[in-house]
Design an enzyme around this catalytic site. Structure first.
Site, short mmCIF file in Angstrom:
data_model
loop_
_atom_site.label_atom_id
_atom_site.label_comp_id
_atom_site.label_asym_id
_atom_site.label_seq_id
_atom_site.Cartn_x
_atom_site.Cartn_y
_atom_site.Cartn_z
N GLU A 14 -7.24 6.17 -3.68
CA GLU A 14 -7.04 7.51 -2.97
C GLU A 14 -8.30 8.35 -3.11
OE1 GLU A 14 -4.96 8.26 0.02
OE2 GLU A 14 -3.45 7.78 -1.44
N CYS A 22 0.95 -1.31 0.10
CA CYS A 22 0.23 0.08 -0.05
C CYS A 22 0.91 1.29 0.02
CB CYS A 22 -0.72 0.10 1.28
SG CYS A 22 -2.51 1.05 1.14
N HIS A 23 0.61 2.14 0.93
CA HIS A 23 1.54 3.40 0.85
C HIS A 23 2.86 3.06 1.30
CE1 HIS A 23 -2.69 5.14 1.10
NE2 HIS A 23 -2.02 6.20 0.35
#
Length: 232
Positions: free
Chosen positions: A166, A135-136
């Site tokens: 997002e 993910c991030h």
């Protein structure tokens, strides 16, 4: 038999930029891989600042019905309350089999641009270790340059939180950059994503040494891919 060691890296950022909104690392992106890997590996936890690493409260709420996350939250608090400082691991890649960057929006604000983190990843990569993120957490890899000046991700399939995801959670304007865009640029257009929002997607490149996952739903699959790579 000595277990292989994995360095799990959490963010030290607890606020979403100037918004004042709480953030941090995302619960299932640590809990799910941990439960897969812990029986087979020693997991050491670090963060840029050391000490307590902020847990995104929204992830606790979102996964309050997930038994794995609830169990992890109730029994493994020491893992994120007592992290070691990331800089303490410089020069120690030889001790480990893999490094894993846990997601959550926090890494967009610290690990993405941390010179210490970049140096550490380069050391792991040069030593032939597995470099992974979800993910991030993939933001930690997006800006890394190797010794010859090229992007670490150049020519490699890679994934991370998509622009559409997002925007779906209405945080597209709160982050310092769009992760999908940066990963696509760094990899030379090799960013990949699931066919639908929140679908499971992982990218395994460089003979299993570069492993990334798109979103929280992909965290368990990342854990499985890491386990497969460190066993091979």
């Amino acid at each position: 038999m000595t277990l292989p060691k994995i360095l799990a890296v959490l963010t030290s950022t607890g606020t979403l930029g100037d918004s004042g909104m709480p953030t941090g690392w995302y619960l299932p992106e640590f809990a799910h891989p941990y439960n897969i890997l812990a029986p087979h590996a020693e997991i050491v936890v670090a963060s840029p600042a050391g000490g307590a690493a902020p847990l995104d409260p929204s992830s606790v709420e979102a996964f309050k019905s997930d038994p794995q996350c609830v169990g992890f939250l109730n029994t493994q608090t020491a893992l994120w309350k007592n992290t070691q400082k990331l800089s303490d691991f410089l020069g120690r890649a030889g001790e480990f089999h893999a490094i894993y960057f846990v997601g959550g929006h926090g890494p967009m604000f610290d690990l993405a641009t941390s010179s210490v983190s970049h140096q550490l990843v380069n050391e792991f990569w040069s030593a032939g270790k597995v470099v992974s993120a979800v993910c991030h957490g993939s933001a930690a890899l997006a800006f890394i340059r190797t010794a010859n000046g090229t992007s670490l991700l150049a020519g490699s399939e890679v994934t991370g939180f998509s622009n559409a995801e997002e925007d779906a959670i209405q945080l597209g304007e709160a982050v310092p950059f769009k992760l999908e865009d940066k990963l696509s640029k760094a990899s030379g257009g090799h960013y990949v994503k699931a066919d639908s929002l929140w679908g499971v997607k992982i990218a395994v490149a460089r003979d299993g040494r570069l492993i990334t996952g798109q979103n929280p739903a992909s965290a368990a699959a990342v854990g499985e891919a890491i386990l497969k790579s460190i066993r091979s």
